[in-house]
Design an enzyme around this catalytic site. Structure first.
Site, PDB file in Angstrom:
ATOM      1  N   LYS A  89       0.820  -1.218   0.000  1.00 53.70           N
ATOM      2  CA  LYS A  89       0.000   0.000   0.000  1.00 53.70           C
ATOM      3  C   LYS A  89       0.855   1.271   0.000  1.00 53.70           C
ATOM      4  O   LYS A  89       0.611   2.177  -0.797  1.00 53.70           O
ATOM      5  CB  LYS A  89      -0.929  -0.031   1.222  1.00 53.70           C
ATOM      6  CG  LYS A  89      -1.813   1.177   1.369  1.00 53.70           C
ATOM      7  CD  LYS A  89      -2.956   0.888   2.324  1.00 53.70           C
ATOM      8  CE  LYS A  89      -2.465   0.529   3.722  1.00 53.70           C
ATOM      9  NZ  LYS A  89      -2.195   1.713   4.547  1.00 53.70           N
ATOM     10  N   ARG A 113     -10.249   3.854   8.803  1.00 55.74           N
ATOM     11  CA  ARG A 113     -10.166   2.465   9.231  1.00 55.74           C
ATOM     12  C   ARG A 113     -11.513   1.939   9.691  1.00 55.74           C
ATOM     13  O   ARG A 113     -11.693   0.739   9.852  1.00 55.74           O
ATOM     14  CB  ARG A 113      -9.179   2.320  10.395  1.00 55.74           C
ATOM     15  CG  ARG A 113      -7.729   2.490   9.977  1.00 55.74           C
ATOM     16  CD  ARG A 113      -6.818   2.304  11.176  1.00 55.74           C
ATOM     17  NE  ARG A 113      -5.470   2.743  10.894  1.00 55.74           N
ATOM     18  CZ  ARG A 113      -4.530   1.962  10.395  1.00 55.74           C
ATOM     19  NH1 ARG A 113      -4.771   0.695  10.156  1.00 55.74           N
ATOM     20  NH2 ARG A 113      -3.326   2.438  10.148  1.00 55.74           N
ATOM     21  N   ARG A 126      10.564  -8.299   6.090  1.00 58.44           N
ATOM     22  CA  ARG A 126      10.520  -6.840   6.135  1.00 58.44           C
ATOM     23  C   ARG A 126      11.454  -6.266   7.207  1.00 58.44           C
ATOM     24  O   ARG A 126      11.606  -6.827   8.287  1.00 58.44           O
ATOM     25  CB  ARG A 126       9.087  -6.389   6.414  1.00 58.44           C
ATOM     26  CG  ARG A 126       8.928  -4.894   6.428  1.00 58.44           C
ATOM     27  CD  ARG A 126       7.487  -4.538   6.546  1.00 58.44           C
ATOM     28  NE  ARG A 126       6.958  -4.885   7.862  1.00 58.44           N
ATOM     29  CZ  ARG A 126       5.891  -4.281   8.384  1.00 58.44           C
ATOM     30  NH1 ARG A 126       5.271  -3.367   7.699  1.00 58.44           N
ATOM     31  NH2 ARG A 126       5.469  -4.630   9.571  1.00 58.44           N
ATOM     32  N   ARG A 169      10.977  -5.619  13.115  1.00 56.58           N
ATOM     33  CA  ARG A 169      10.101  -5.364  14.259  1.00 56.58           C
ATOM     34  C   ARG A 169       9.894  -6.635  15.052  1.00 56.58           C
ATOM     35  O   ARG A 169       9.767  -7.718  14.496  1.00 56.58           O
ATOM     36  CB  ARG A 169       8.746  -4.842  13.759  1.00 56.58           C
ATOM     37  CG  ARG A 169       8.811  -3.411  13.290  1.00 56.58           C
ATOM     38  CD  ARG A 169       7.531  -3.004  12.580  1.00 56.58           C
ATOM     39  NE  ARG A 169       6.346  -3.565  13.225  1.00 56.58           N
ATOM     40  CZ  ARG A 169       5.113  -3.090  13.028  1.00 56.58           C
ATOM     41  NH1 ARG A 169       4.921  -2.079  12.213  1.00 56.58           N
ATOM     42  NH2 ARG A 169       4.085  -3.639  13.615  1.00 56.58           N
ATOM     43  N   ARG A 174      -2.505 -10.384  13.110  1.00 58.28           N
ATOM     44  CA  ARG A 174      -2.788  -9.007  12.678  1.00 58.28           C
ATOM     45  C   ARG A 174      -3.586  -8.985  11.380  1.00 58.28           C
ATOM     46  O   ARG A 174      -4.488  -8.178  11.199  1.00 58.28           O
ATOM     47  CB  ARG A 174      -1.477  -8.227  12.469  1.00 58.28           C
ATOM     48  CG  ARG A 174      -0.791  -7.796  13.745  1.00 58.28           C
ATOM     49  CD  ARG A 174       0.044  -6.545  13.526  1.00 58.28           C
ATOM     50  NE  ARG A 174       1.053  -6.678  12.483  1.00 58.28           N
ATOM     51  CZ  ARG A 174       2.270  -7.189  12.659  1.00 58.28           C
ATOM     52  NH1 ARG A 174       2.635  -7.630  13.835  1.00 58.28           N
ATOM     53  NH2 ARG A 174       3.121  -7.244  11.667  1.00 58.28           N
TER      54      ARG A 174
END
Ligand SMILES: [Zn+2]
Length: 226
Positions: free
Chosen positions: A17, A93, A130, A162, A173
């Site tokens: 995105k 959202r 990532r 992360r 998630r």
């Protein structure tokens, strides 16, 4: 002159995105309005809004709808967004945010909402590789690291994996995202604003699909005055 656009881009984490938002903002010559980037900037420069946001985050609370919409409202009131539009990333959202956004844009409307669709298996793989800059949030991956030694190309910050980027956490998630976003997607479908875009393949291919969807939509409607 390239016409501007008022665009919302939806997509789960890892769907590309952020990348597509930057590309679309360049293509249509409009600002990329990212709530994540804006929040980081507000916190960093200790604005009143940033201090309220930081207090919430320090308590482990979510940033409220109101705070997000206040920030977005200020931004889309600026002269550049007023004149040409925006690519909105990270908001809305919830249906309540979507309704609030529609009110802010009155008497205009969004041109389109793009939903980037990528299969969960593919996203899992992307997210596990990532790496993220701790300071500015720039994204890297094992396959495309920063130029020097995990130091951010953009801001010089440290680039890390992360802690919550484990496969289990990522899967949870993604499921949460689907549950939370499904009503929003239905809402935009009902308002005849949503187009699903196949988000697989090269970033160039995905950008071409997005641009075509927007151009097609426009040629079927009277052009928006911008
Ligand atoms: Zn950085």
């Amino acid at each position: 002159m390239v016409p501007g656009v008022r665009l919302v881009v939806l997509g789960k984490q890892g769907a590309g995105k952020g990348t597509q938002c930057v590309r679309l903002s360049h293509h249509f010559v409009v600002p990329h309005v990212s709530t994540g980037d804006m929040l980081r900037a507000e916190v960093k420069s200790r604005t009143p809004l940033g201090q309220r946001a930081k207090a919430l985050m320090d308590q482990g609370e979510l940033i409220s709808d109101d705070l997000v919409m206040e920030m977005v409202g200020q931004r889309i009131d600026d002269s550049d967004t007023q004149a040409r539009g925006f690519v909105l990333d990270g908001c809305p959202r919830t249906i309540s945010q979507a309704q609030h956004l529609a009110d802010l844009l009155e008497p205009d409307h969004l041109d389109l909402v793009l939903d980037l669709e990528v299969p969960t298996t593919m996203v899992l793989k992307r997210l596990a590789s990532r790496r993220v800059c701790v300071d500015c949030g720039a994204n890297y991956s094992v396959a495309s690291p920063p130029l020097t030694n995990w130091t951010c190309d953009v801001c010089g910050g440290e680039v890390i994996q992360r802690e919550d980027d484990t496969e289990d956490a990522i899967r949870r998630r993604l499921e949460l995202y689907d549950r939370q976003t499904a009503p929003l997607i239905e809402w935009y479908q009902r308002h005849d604003l949503l187009i699903s875009i196949n988000g697989t393949g090269s970033p160039d291919a995905v950008t071409r699909r997005c641009v075509k969807a927007i151009d097609d939509r426009r040629s079927n409607r009277s052009p928006v005055e911008v």
